[in-house]
Design a protein around this motif. Structure first.
Motif, short mmCIF file in Angstrom:
data_model
loop_
_atom_site.label_atom_id
_atom_site.label_comp_id
_atom_site.label_asym_id
_atom_site.label_seq_id
_atom_site.Cartn_x
_atom_site.Cartn_y
_atom_site.Cartn_z
N SER A 122 0.82 -1.20 0.00
CA SER A 122 0.00 0.00 0.00
C SER A 122 0.86 1.26 0.00
O SER A 122 0.66 2.17 -0.81
N ARG B 231 2.69 1.78 -3.29
CA ARG B 231 1.83 2.33 -4.34
C ARG B 231 1.72 3.85 -4.21
O ARG B 231 1.76 4.57 -5.20
N ILE C 86 -5.97 5.64 5.65
CA ILE C 86 -6.86 5.10 4.60
C ILE C 86 -7.52 6.25 3.86
O ILE C 86 -7.59 6.26 2.61
N ASP C 87 -8.01 7.24 4.57
CA ASP C 87 -8.66 8.38 3.94
C ASP C 87 -7.70 9.12 3.01
O ASP C 87 -8.05 9.45 1.87
N ARG D 87 -6.78 6.99 -0.01
CA ARG D 87 -7.92 6.93 -0.93
C ARG D 87 -7.91 8.09 -1.92
O ARG D 87 -8.26 7.93 -3.09
N ARG D 88 -7.46 9.25 -1.47
CA ARG D 88 -7.40 10.42 -2.34
C ARG D 88 -6.34 10.28 -3.43
O ARG D 88 -6.39 10.98 -4.43
N ASP E 148 -4.75 6.87 -4.26
CA ASP E 148 -4.75 5.56 -4.92
C ASP E 148 -5.74 4.67 -4.18
O ASP E 148 -5.47 4.25 -3.04
N LEU E 149 -6.84 4.39 -4.82
CA LEU E 149 -7.92 3.62 -4.17
C LEU E 149 -7.45 2.23 -3.75
O LEU E 149 -7.80 1.76 -2.67
N ALA E 150 -6.66 1.58 -4.58
CA ALA E 150 -6.17 0.23 -4.24
C ALA E 150 -5.29 0.27 -2.99
O ALA E 150 -5.37 -0.62 -2.15
N ALA F 91 -5.55 2.35 -0.54
CA ALA F 91 -6.46 2.53 0.60
C ALA F 91 -7.11 1.20 0.97
O ALA F 91 -7.16 0.83 2.14
N PHE F 92 -7.61 0.48 -0.04
CA PHE F 92 -8.26 -0.80 0.22
C PHE F 92 -7.32 -1.82 0.87
O PHE F 92 -7.76 -2.65 1.66
N CYS F 93 -6.04 -1.73 0.55
CA CYS F 93 -5.06 -2.65 1.16
C CYS F 93 -4.95 -2.45 2.67
O CYS F 93 -4.50 -3.36 3.37
#
Length: 164
Positions: free
Chosen positions: A69, A72, A128-129, A132-133, A135-137, A139-141
């Motif tokens: 994460s 990335r 995470i927040d 998310r702004r 790289d969505l992947a 954040a999901f990790c």
């Protein structure tokens, strides 16, 4: 990609996140393992306490996801200030992660662990927040980490309550 990022080797970029994640894992293990049989085994634990063998594989997966994460996010070329802030949050939660083992296991102090894990959880949510702004992947990790630390917070609280 900006000029500075082009100059950074992909291997060096990977090491920037992998080395601290491995260090946090090792620091946690050094505080935890010597205290499992000698101290933790004697504590009263709630009925939902998982068996000890589950923690190592779960944390291995979580640390791998954390490193991936952060890697990335580190390789993103735009929005340097946002990326720096997101990675600062990431490394702060990682530091609290490593410190928790020393507070809970090393000091034999569930209350100190609880005082660490609550802000750690909040930093994970903030990370995470921010991820998310960018790289969505990425954040999901970190979502499994947030879920596990939420569970660990409840477990830490119950151990403190039952043994206080």
């Amino acid at each position: 990609m900006n000029t500075r990022q082009k100059a950074i080797s992909p291997w060096f970029r990977a090491a920037i996140v992998i080395v601290p994640v491995i260090a946090a894992s090792l620091l946690g293990q050094w505080a935890t393992y010597p205290n499992l049989a000698s101290w933790y085994a004697g504590l009263v634990k709630p009925s939902f306490n998982p068996p000890n063998w589950i923690f190592a594989p779960v944390w291995t997966v979580l640390y791998l996801l954390m490193a991936y994460s952060a890697w990335r996010v580190l390789k993103i070329s735009d929005d340097d200030a946002e990326r720096r802030f997101a990675l600062t949050l990431f490394f702060l939660q990682l530091a609290l992660n490593a410190m928790w083992s020393w507070l809970f296991f090393g000091l034999h102090n569930p209350l100190a662990g609880l005082l660490d894990i609550v802000p750690q959880f909040l930093l994970i949510l903030a990370t995470i927040d921010r991820f998310r702004r960018l790289d969505l992947a990425a954040a999901f990790c970190l979502v499994p980490l947030a879920a596990w630390v939420a569970f660990a917070s409840l477990l830490n609280f119950e151990i403190w309550r039952l043994n206080g």
